[in-house]
Design a protein around this motif. Structure first.
Motif, PDB file in Angstrom:
ATOM      1  N   ASP A  13      42.038  40.984  51.527  1.00 31.16           N
ATOM      2  CA  ASP A  13      41.731  40.743  50.113  1.00 31.16           C
ATOM      3  C   ASP A  13      41.339  42.055  49.452  1.00 31.16           C
ATOM      4  OD1 ASP A  13      42.212  37.983  50.002  1.00 31.16           O
ATOM      5  OD2 ASP A  13      40.256  37.556  50.884  1.00 31.16           O
ATOM      6  N   THR A  14      41.929  42.323  48.289  1.00 24.89           N
ATOM      7  CA  THR A  14      41.561  43.499  47.495  1.00 24.89           C
ATOM      8  C   THR A  14      41.333  43.029  46.062  1.00 24.89           C
ATOM      9  OG1 THR A  14      43.718  44.189  46.606  1.00 24.89           O
ATOM     10  CG2 THR A  14      43.213  44.825  48.906  1.00 24.89           C
ATOM     11  N   PRO A  15      40.695  43.848  45.225  1.00 20.47           N
ATOM     12  CA  PRO A  15      40.508  43.458  43.822  1.00 20.47           C
ATOM     13  C   PRO A  15      41.823  43.265  43.056  1.00 20.47           C
ATOM     14  CG  PRO A  15      39.091  45.321  44.382  1.00 20.47           C
ATOM     15  CD  PRO A  15      40.023  45.109  45.541  1.00 20.47           C
ATOM     16  N   PHE A  16      42.944  43.721  43.628  1.00 19.52           N
ATOM     17  CA  PHE A  16      44.231  43.650  42.948  1.00 19.52           C
ATOM     18  C   PHE A  16      45.145  42.598  43.562  1.00 19.52           C
ATOM     19  CE2 PHE A  16      42.350  47.840  42.710  1.00 19.52           C
ATOM     20  CZ  PHE A  16      42.247  47.996  41.334  1.00 19.52           C
ATOM     21  N   ALA A  72      45.991  41.258  39.742  1.00 16.37           N
ATOM     22  CA  ALA A  72      45.386  42.013  38.636  1.00 16.37           C
ATOM     23  C   ALA A  72      46.193  43.288  38.444  1.00 16.37           C
ATOM     24  CB  ALA A  72      43.927  42.349  38.954  1.00 16.37           C
ATOM     25  N   ASP A  79      42.893  53.214  40.042  1.00 10.74           N
ATOM     26  CA  ASP A  79      43.120  51.869  40.581  1.00 10.74           C
ATOM     27  C   ASP A  79      44.005  51.905  41.824  1.00 10.74           C
ATOM     28  OD1 ASP A  79      41.551  50.701  38.643  1.00 10.74           O
ATOM     29  OD2 ASP A  79      43.214  49.797  37.529  1.00 10.74           O
ATOM     30  N   TRP A  83      42.816  50.374  45.257  1.00 12.11           N
ATOM     31  CA  TRP A  83      43.570  49.373  46.020  1.00 12.11           C
ATOM     32  C   TRP A  83      43.760  49.828  47.466  1.00 12.11           C
ATOM     33  CZ3 TRP A  83      48.450  50.572  48.079  1.00 12.11           C
ATOM     34  CH2 TRP A  83      48.981  49.560  48.877  1.00 12.11           C
ATOM     35  N   ALA A  86      40.434  49.725  49.380  1.00 12.33           N
ATOM     36  CA  ALA A  86      40.046  48.356  49.731  1.00 12.33           C
ATOM     37  C   ALA A  86      40.910  47.822  50.867  1.00 12.33           C
ATOM     38  CB  ALA A  86      40.154  47.446  48.505  1.00 12.33           C
TER      39      ALA A  86
END
Length: 196
Positions: A13-16, A72, A79, A83, A86
């Motif tokens: 899982d990553t923020p993107f 996202a 970013d 990514w 992460a």
């Protein structure tokens, strides 16, 4: 391809969005493979046999036609680095040899400039470090047109364009064509000139 076992697949899982990685386990600092735009980790298949015995991780980038899912937008170089950071954190990788092709080379450089302590070395294969020239798009169109040709004409044209791997392997050729025709690449920033 010389490996005793198939790679393990690991989703991170990553923020993107969730990112899929293929891992060939071994000791030592891992080699992390970052593919070019419009493709996925499959592009590294011809080179994997040369890395037998190394710790290797091939990552499907978010926003590309692999098995990662972008949730996202990735707005800029910060970013891209976030990514990748992460992803590596989720894989338990503190330090890696980053190998990037084309856009993957851009991602690797962005990360190395922001988190140099996490990068043991950089291997860059035709990295995109400047805005894309018109010739890049013309070349892409030529490859796309060659993929649509029948039999020997396709083989000759792909070899002339230095895409022999697509001439030789029907599965890769089919995947490349689908990636170019059916996949819409969105939510990723264009490369900008790098200054250290």
């Amino acid at each position: 391809v010389g490996w005793e076992a198939q790679p393990t697949e690991q989703a991170v899982d990553t923020p993107f969005g969730p990112t899929l990685a293929y891992r060939w386990a071994a000791t030592g600092t891992p080699v992390v493979l970052l593919h070019g735009a419009g493709t996925c980790a499959l592009m590294w298949a011809p080179l994997i046999a040369g890395l037998v015995g190394r710790s290797v991780i091939a990552v499907d980038g978010v926003g590309e036609p692999g098995r990662s899912v972008q949730t996202a937008p990735v707005r800029d170089a910060d970013d891209l680095s976030a990514w990748l950071g992460a992803t590596l954190d989720g894989l338990g990788v503190e330090r890696a040899h980053l190998v990037g092709a084309s856009y993957g080379g851009y991602v690797a450089v962005c990360h190395a400039l922001r988190v140099p302590e996490a990068v043991a070395s950089l291997g860059l294969l035709e990295p995109v470090l400047d805005p894309l020239a018109r010739g890049f798009w013309a070349y892409g169109l030529k490859v796309g047109a060659a993929l649509a040709l029948p039999g020997r004409w396709r083989e000759r044209r792909l070899r002339a364009l230095r895409m022999g791997i697509l001439a030789e392997d029907a599965d890769r050729r089919r995947f490349a064509l689908l990636g170019q025709i059916r996949f819409r690449r969105r939510g990723l920033p264009p490369p900008v000139p790098i200054s250290a």
